[in-house]
Write an enzyme that holds these catalytic residues in place. Structure first.
Site, mmCIF file in Angstrom:
data_model
loop_
_atom_site.group_PDB
_atom_site.id
_atom_site.type_symbol
_atom_site.label_atom_id
_atom_site.label_comp_id
_atom_site.label_asym_id
_atom_site.label_seq_id
_atom_site.Cartn_x
_atom_site.Cartn_y
_atom_site.Cartn_z
ATOM 1 N N TYR A 3 -12.459 -2.167 -3.405
ATOM 2 C CA TYR A 3 -12.996 -2.197 -2.042
ATOM 3 C C TYR A 3 -14.524 -2.275 -2.018
ATOM 4 O O TYR A 3 -15.136 -1.936 -0.991
ATOM 5 C CB TYR A 3 -12.513 -0.966 -1.274
ATOM 6 C CG TYR A 3 -11.074 -1.073 -0.788
ATOM 7 C CD1 TYR A 3 -10.631 -2.192 -0.080
ATOM 8 C CD2 TYR A 3 -10.160 -0.041 -1.016
ATOM 9 C CE1 TYR A 3 -9.320 -2.289 0.373
ATOM 10 C CE2 TYR A 3 -8.850 -0.132 -0.565
ATOM 11 C CZ TYR A 3 -8.440 -1.264 0.138
ATOM 12 O OH TYR A 3 -7.144 -1.354 0.597
ATOM 13 N N HIS A 45 -1.920 -5.384 1.373
ATOM 14 C CA HIS A 45 -3.234 -6.018 1.165
ATOM 15 C C HIS A 45 -2.994 -7.385 0.540
ATOM 16 O O HIS A 45 -2.098 -7.546 -0.287
ATOM 17 C CB HIS A 45 -4.095 -5.183 0.205
ATOM 18 C CG HIS A 45 -5.306 -5.938 -0.272
ATOM 19 N ND1 HIS A 45 -6.479 -5.972 0.429
ATOM 20 C CD2 HIS A 45 -5.493 -6.729 -1.356
ATOM 21 C CE1 HIS A 45 -7.338 -6.758 -0.204
ATOM 22 N NE2 HIS A 45 -6.763 -7.228 -1.295
ATOM 23 N N ASN A 90 -1.416 -0.236 7.096
ATOM 24 C CA ASN A 90 -0.973 -1.577 7.520
ATOM 25 C C ASN A 90 -0.148 -2.279 6.438
ATOM 26 O O ASN A 90 -0.096 -3.493 6.361
ATOM 27 C CB ASN A 90 -2.155 -2.416 8.007
ATOM 28 C CG ASN A 90 -3.180 -2.681 6.929
ATOM 29 O OD1 ASN A 90 -3.036 -2.212 5.799
ATOM 30 N ND2 ASN A 90 -4.200 -3.439 7.246
ATOM 31 N N GLU A 98 -9.515 -9.812 -7.883
ATOM 32 C CA GLU A 98 -8.544 -8.730 -7.718
ATOM 33 C C GLU A 98 -7.441 -8.801 -8.781
ATOM 34 O O GLU A 98 -7.019 -7.772 -9.310
ATOM 35 C CB GLU A 98 -7.982 -8.778 -6.290
ATOM 36 C CG GLU A 98 -9.067 -8.427 -5.280
ATOM 37 C CD GLU A 98 -8.694 -8.666 -3.822
ATOM 38 O OE1 GLU A 98 -7.593 -9.165 -3.547
ATOM 39 O OE2 GLU A 98 -9.530 -8.334 -2.960
ATOM 40 N N LYS A 104 0.839 -1.205 0.000
ATOM 41 C CA LYS A 104 0.000 0.000 0.000
ATOM 42 C C LYS A 104 0.880 1.264 0.000
ATOM 43 O O LYS A 104 2.100 1.175 0.213
ATOM 44 C CB LYS A 104 -0.907 -0.028 1.225
ATOM 45 C CG LYS A 104 -1.909 -1.183 1.221
ATOM 46 C CD LYS A 104 -2.839 -1.053 2.415
ATOM 47 C CE LYS A 104 -3.794 -2.216 2.504
ATOM 48 N NZ LYS A 104 -4.758 -2.036 3.615
HETATM 49 P P1 CMP Z 1 -7.210 -4.508 3.429
HETATM 50 O O1 CMP Z 1 -6.750 -5.905 3.596
HETATM 51 O O2 CMP Z 1 -6.610 -3.659 2.387
HETATM 52 O O3 CMP Z 1 -8.795 -4.535 3.162
HETATM 53 C C1 CMP Z 1 -9.691 -3.646 3.745
HETATM 54 C C2 CMP Z 1 -8.983 -2.605 4.527
HETATM 55 O O4 CMP Z 1 -9.817 -1.815 5.312
HETATM 56 C C3 CMP Z 1 -8.065 -3.245 5.522
HETATM 57 O O5 CMP Z 1 -6.971 -3.776 4.829
HETATM 58 C C4 CMP Z 1 -7.752 -2.084 6.453
HETATM 59 O O6 CMP Z 1 -6.585 -1.367 6.043
HETATM 60 C C5 CMP Z 1 -8.959 -1.208 6.258
HETATM 61 N N1 CMP Z 1 -9.747 -1.043 7.475
HETATM 62 C C6 CMP Z 1 -10.338 -2.002 8.180
HETATM 63 N N2 CMP Z 1 -10.980 -1.452 9.241
HETATM 64 C C7 CMP Z 1 -10.761 -0.117 9.166
HETATM 65 C C8 CMP Z 1 -11.162 1.001 9.965
HETATM 66 N N3 CMP Z 1 -11.911 0.842 11.051
HETATM 67 N N4 CMP Z 1 -10.748 2.225 9.577
HETATM 68 C C9 CMP Z 1 -9.992 2.386 8.457
HETATM 69 N N5 CMP Z 1 -9.592 1.358 7.656
HETATM 70 C C10 CMP Z 1 -9.975 0.136 8.025
#
Ligand code: CMP
Length: 143
Positions: free
Chosen positions: A49, A115, A112, A126, A9
């Site tokens: 998403y 993904h 984080n 995806e 990311k």
């Molecule tokens: P990802 O695996 O990219 O898929 C969905 C993403 O939503 C997840 O990683 C997180 O980075 C993001 N996410 C999940 N919960 C929250 C939240 N409460 N606030 C912001 N981002 C979120």
């Protein structure tokens, strides 16, 4: 052979973690069969998403993933979907174990680092969103 979609990311790209992430999957024994550094458009982010479109953080998700370059990848290997999820660790880095990518490098639930597809169906969807069929290679590795 199973394939999965993984993406460093914008936070991971900014923090020079592409090499670290790629290295972990290489060392595990998976094979990189597609990769590109790219800017995600709003349209692609909304499709990617889609399952979160009713969540309160959907806008934030789209804004973040479009905020800078990402490194999109396709990896191949036995059980690569589930194993990659284990190697990534829990979504929230505070809950992710040390030794996982998010446990070691993640800063917050949004920032984080990585993904990864959570199922065969998401992986196919995806990969199809981010790559053309001819961007995905098939080759033998000697070692
Ligand atoms: P990802 O695996 O990219 O898929 C969905 C993403 O939503 C997840 O990683 C997180 O980075 C993001 N996410 C999940 N919960 C929250 C939240 N409460 N606030 C912001 N981002 C979120």
């Amino acid at each position: 052979m199973e394939k999965t979609f993984l993406m460093v990311k914008p936070d991971g790209v900014q923090r020079n973690l592409i090499g670290e992430v790629v290295s972990r999957f290489e060392k595990k024994g998976f094979q990189l069969v597609g990769a590109k550094l790219m800017q995600v458009s709003k349209e692609l982010a909304e499709k990617h998403y889609e399952e979160h479109k009713d969540k309160p953080f959907f806008g934030e998700l789209v804004d973040f993933i479009t905020s800078g370059p990402v490194f999109a990848m396709v990896w191949e290997g036995e059980n690569v979907i589930a194993t990659a999820r284990q190697m990534m660790g829990k979504t929230n880095p505070q809950e992710a174990l040390g030794g996982t990518i998010r446990g070691d490098y993640g800063l917050s639930v949004g920032k984080n680092v990585i993904h990864g597809s959570d199922s065969k169906e998401s992986a196919e969807r995806e990969i199809g969103l981010f790559f053309n069929d001819d961007d995905i290679l098939s080759y033998e590795k000697d070692a």
